[in-house]
Design a protein around this motif. Structure first.
Motif, mmCIF file in Angstrom:
data_model
loop_
_atom_site.group_PDB
_atom_site.id
_atom_site.type_symbol
_atom_site.label_atom_id
_atom_site.label_comp_id
_atom_site.label_asym_id
_atom_site.label_seq_id
_atom_site.Cartn_x
_atom_site.Cartn_y
_atom_site.Cartn_z
ATOM 1 N N GLY A 168 23.700 37.836 70.177
ATOM 2 C CA GLY A 168 23.996 38.253 68.594
ATOM 3 C C GLY A 168 22.767 38.786 68.197
ATOM 4 O O GLY A 168 22.508 39.118 66.983
ATOM 5 N N GLY A 169 21.408 38.775 68.945
ATOM 6 C CA GLY A 169 20.293 39.328 68.428
ATOM 7 C C GLY A 169 20.188 40.694 67.924
ATOM 8 O O GLY A 169 19.555 41.034 67.008
ATOM 9 N N PRO A 170 20.628 41.796 68.643
ATOM 10 C CA PRO A 170 20.345 43.096 68.404
ATOM 11 C C PRO A 170 20.644 43.402 67.159
ATOM 12 O O PRO A 170 19.611 44.131 66.215
ATOM 13 C CB PRO A 170 21.258 43.969 69.205
ATOM 14 N N PRO A 171 21.604 43.326 66.255
ATOM 15 C CA PRO A 171 21.868 43.726 64.905
ATOM 16 C C PRO A 171 20.845 42.888 63.818
ATOM 17 O O PRO A 171 20.478 43.456 62.902
ATOM 18 C CB PRO A 171 23.416 43.172 64.500
ATOM 19 N N VAL A 172 20.694 41.832 64.282
ATOM 20 C CA VAL A 172 19.656 40.821 63.295
ATOM 21 C C VAL A 172 18.334 41.743 63.537
ATOM 22 O O VAL A 172 17.395 41.738 62.477
ATOM 23 C CB VAL A 172 19.761 39.533 63.442
ATOM 24 N N GLY A 173 17.798 41.975 64.877
ATOM 25 C CA GLY A 173 16.597 42.502 65.164
ATOM 26 C C GLY A 173 16.421 43.731 64.334
ATOM 27 O O GLY A 173 15.474 44.157 63.854
ATOM 28 N N LEU A 174 17.650 44.603 64.479
ATOM 29 C CA LEU A 174 17.365 45.717 63.536
ATOM 30 C C LEU A 174 17.374 45.673 61.970
ATOM 31 O O LEU A 174 16.477 46.136 61.364
ATOM 32 C CB LEU A 174 18.771 46.555 63.595
ATOM 33 N N TYR A 175 17.888 44.588 61.549
ATOM 34 C CA TYR A 175 17.827 44.406 60.096
ATOM 35 C C TYR A 175 16.364 43.813 59.833
ATOM 36 O O TYR A 175 15.939 44.384 58.786
ATOM 37 C CB TYR A 175 18.887 43.095 59.743
ATOM 38 N N ALA A 176 15.693 42.873 60.475
ATOM 39 C CA ALA A 176 14.530 42.407 60.317
ATOM 40 C C ALA A 176 13.353 43.661 60.368
ATOM 41 O O ALA A 176 12.554 43.734 59.672
ATOM 42 C CB ALA A 176 14.403 41.396 61.142
ATOM 43 N N ALA A 177 13.560 44.611 61.604
ATOM 44 C CA ALA A 177 12.889 45.468 61.554
ATOM 45 C C ALA A 177 12.771 46.556 60.287
ATOM 46 O O ALA A 177 11.642 47.114 59.900
ATOM 47 C CB ALA A 177 12.986 46.320 62.808
ATOM 48 N N ASN A 178 13.971 46.637 60.176
ATOM 49 C CA ASN A 178 14.135 47.482 58.687
ATOM 50 C C ASN A 178 13.585 46.912 57.523
ATOM 51 O O ASN A 178 13.110 47.693 56.498
ATOM 52 C CB ASN A 178 15.688 47.802 58.407
ATOM 53 N N ALA A 179 13.465 45.605 57.302
ATOM 54 C CA ALA A 179 13.083 44.650 56.188
ATOM 55 C C ALA A 179 11.424 44.900 56.098
ATOM 56 O O ALA A 179 11.102 44.815 54.943
ATOM 57 C CB ALA A 179 13.563 43.584 56.262
ATOM 58 N N GLY A 180 10.663 45.013 57.076
ATOM 59 C CA GLY A 180 9.322 45.220 57.016
ATOM 60 C C GLY A 180 8.573 44.076 56.659
ATOM 61 O O GLY A 180 7.581 44.063 56.014
ATOM 62 N N TRP A 181 9.279 42.788 57.130
ATOM 63 C CA TRP A 181 8.538 41.549 56.640
ATOM 64 C C TRP A 181 7.392 41.467 57.673
ATOM 65 O O TRP A 181 7.138 41.751 58.608
ATOM 66 C CB TRP A 181 9.443 40.377 57.122
#
Length: 234
Positions: free
Chosen positions: A144-157
């Motif tokens: 389940g990681g890829p969608p969440v990884g994309l979200y995190a990369a987009n968030a710029g944390w």
């Protein structure tokens, strides 16, 4: 141990290292080999149990840096979507499940490798789509990681907050998915490999170049996805 089981132990160690040092990557690295070694119906629950440990160990140190509100935005749709995905996908043939899991890995690797960014992911609808997509991939193959990884990369944390927030999300998600799909105890060499890989990742995280770690995770994930698809088609 068979050759596949030895490869699974090595993949668990590498996946735990990736998870501890980057915040994600355990399932992407370990799931294809574990599923190929033990089959989808035993391998996926085994991946989920090990993935809980891969997130719990580093989170025990970095939990103060997590972003609970952001993790919760993703967990709500992921938790609600998990039993629905399990019901919809539960009757599928194991070979189809294995091939689908491998394809999910490859698609995730391709998207992460291209550095996909989208303003849509910053919206509530984007968070729901991310959580639901992660739930489906986690049920299919524990990836389940890829969608969440994309979200995190987009968030710029910041890097440390990213790792801690991802650990929080994957810890809860994998516990919920394991409760829905059932538990499968991994062999003790895999547990030992998990502990060793996580410890090494926690020590190395502040020193490793982010680019080198990311490229290594994507390369191994791609090889694992191709192996899983190939094993399902033979």
């Amino acid at each position: 141990m068979s050759v596949w089981e030895q490869a699974a132990v090595a993949a668990v160690a590498l996946g735990a290292f990736a998870q501890a040092s980057t915040g994600m990557g355990f399932s992407l690295v370990a799931a294809p080999v574990l599923i190929a070694a033990f089959g989808p119906h035993r391998g996926v629950p085994m991946v989920l149990v090990l993935a809980v440990g891969a997130s719990l160990l580093p989170l025990s140190r970095d939990w103060r840096h997590a972003r609970p509100r952001d993790a919760g935005r993703l967990l709500l749709p992921a938790v609600l979507g998990t039993p629905v995905a399990a019901w919809l996908l539960g009757a599928m043939d194991t070979r189809v499940l294995a091939a689908a899991a491998g394809c999910g890995v490859l698609v995730g690797v391709a998207l992460l490798g291209r550095g996909v960014r989208s303003s849509f992911l910053n919206t509530p609808a984007g968070a729901w789509l991310t959580g639901l997509g992660s739930a489906g991939l986690n049920v299919i193959g524990g990836v389940g990681g890829p969608p969440v990884g994309l979200y995190a990369a987009n968030a710029g944390w910041p890097a440390r907050e990213t790792r801690a927030t991802l650990h929080t999300f994957f810890l809860v998600q994998n516990l919920v998915t394991a409760a829905v799909l059932g538990f499968a105890l991994p062999p003790w060499p895999a547990v030992a490999a998990l502990a060793a890989g996580a410890a090494a990742g926690m020590v190395s995280a502040p020193r490793l170049p982010a680019t080198a770690t990311r490229v290594g995770v994507l390369a191994v994930s791609c090889a694992g996805g191709l192996t899983l698809v190939g094993s399902a088609l033979t």
